[in-house]
Design an enzyme around this catalytic site. Structure first.
Site, PDB file in Angstrom:
ATOM      1  N   GLU A  77      52.059  36.270  34.935  1.00 54.54           N
ATOM      2  CA  GLU A  77      51.049  36.626  33.976  1.00 54.54           C
ATOM      3  C   GLU A  77      51.722  38.010  33.492  1.00 54.54           C
ATOM      4  O   GLU A  77      50.659  38.722  33.013  1.00 54.54           O
ATOM      5  CB  GLU A  77      49.691  36.958  34.999  1.00 54.54           C
ATOM      6  N   HIS A  98      42.496  37.732  41.997  1.00 55.64           N
ATOM      7  CA  HIS A  98      41.428  36.780  41.884  1.00 55.64           C
ATOM      8  C   HIS A  98      40.560  37.011  43.302  1.00 55.64           C
ATOM      9  O   HIS A  98      40.122  36.097  44.207  1.00 55.64           O
ATOM     10  CB  HIS A  98      42.044  35.326  42.462  1.00 55.64           C
ATOM     11  N   TYR A 117      24.017  50.581  38.410  1.00 52.26           N
ATOM     12  CA  TYR A 117      24.686  51.748  37.371  1.00 52.26           C
ATOM     13  C   TYR A 117      26.132  51.908  37.238  1.00 52.26           C
ATOM     14  O   TYR A 117      26.747  52.105  36.385  1.00 52.26           O
ATOM     15  CB  TYR A 117      24.051  53.064  37.723  1.00 52.26           C
ATOM     16  N   HIS A 159      39.128  32.113  36.774  1.00 53.08           N
ATOM     17  CA  HIS A 159      40.373  32.769  36.990  1.00 53.08           C
ATOM     18  C   HIS A 159      40.278  33.698  37.965  1.00 53.08           C
ATOM     19  O   HIS A 159      40.539  33.766  39.356  1.00 53.08           O
ATOM     20  CB  HIS A 159      41.286  33.093  35.809  1.00 53.08           C
TER      21      HIS A 159
HETATM   22 ZN   LIG Z   1      45.847  35.222  37.965  1.00 51.06          ZN
END
Ligand SMILES: [Zn+2]
Length: 216
Positions: A77, A98, A117, A159
């Site tokens: 990523e 995740h 809030y 995801h």
């Molecule tokens: Zn991921």
């Protein structure tokens, strides 16, 4: 930046990754953490569980996304992290995970509205949902950067969640709160749905946060 100067950041990335595991934000190797360098970034390696991370295992990428010689493979990523540093000069740290309830909402296509809030911890009256794109792609990096525009946190469809902040500690704290908000929202939905705060109520929350704590 010399390797010596990177060491405290490398240690912090390991600490944050391990804290995510302890606090239930992650399981296995799914999360990733990065920090900005003046000429690139440091990011967790691909496929290493947090308990096995060491400061030396953290991967340095240059401004073009190239790893240093001999480094482990960076998180798949990494483009999401690099894309945010290119676009957001207020972000020096990015945490992606995740975590269960954030991911449940992301899989159901539900952003988190102003039902509590503390949703404001993400910088806006909503924690938005970035559209689904394949993991590891430039398209996902772009979708996430757009969803984070004007805020610090978003869900990622089918995801997980991602947070950017000025420091690693703040990014971890926001990710933890996003997961808590996601869990409470999920619970409220299960008993008929929450009452939503209106714009004026959320404006008052943001005004209150400005005067809260030690001015930060
Ligand atoms: Zn991921």
């Amino acid at each position: 930046m010399t390797d010596d100067e990177q060491l405290p950041l490398r240690e912090q990335i390991v600490e944050v990754s391990q804290a995510m595991g302890r606090r239930g934000l992650n399981s296995g190797t799914s999360g990733n953490v990065s920090a900005r360098l003046s000429d690139g970034l440091l990011v967790t390696p691909s496929g290493v569980t947090p308990d096995r991370l060491t400061p030396e295992s953290i991967v340095r990428l240059d401004a073009q996304g190239r790893a240093s010689a001999g480094a482990l493979k960076p998180s798949s990523e990494w483009r999401m992290h690099a894309g945010l540093y290119a676009r957001r000069h207020d972000m020096n740290a990015v945490v992606h995970c995740h975590s269960r309830h954030a991911t449940i909402l992301a899989c159901a296509g539900r952003p988190i509205p102003a039902f509590h809030y503390m949703v404001a911890v993400g910088g806006r009256s909503v924690i938005p949902l970035a559209p689904y794109r394949t993991f590891g792609t430039v398209e996902l990096a772009q979708a996430v950067a757009e969803a984070l525009d004007g805020g610090f946190a978003c869900l990622m469809a089918n995801h997980g969640q991602i947070v950017g902040a000025s420091t690693l500690a703040k990014a971890l704290a926001i990710a933890e709160e996003v997961e808590e908000q996601a869990a409470v929202y999920w619970g409220a939905l299960a008993i008929g749905g929450p009452n939503i705060l209106d714009d004026a109520q959320m404006a008052a929350v943001f005004a209150q946060f400005k005067g809260y704590g030690q001015g930060g």
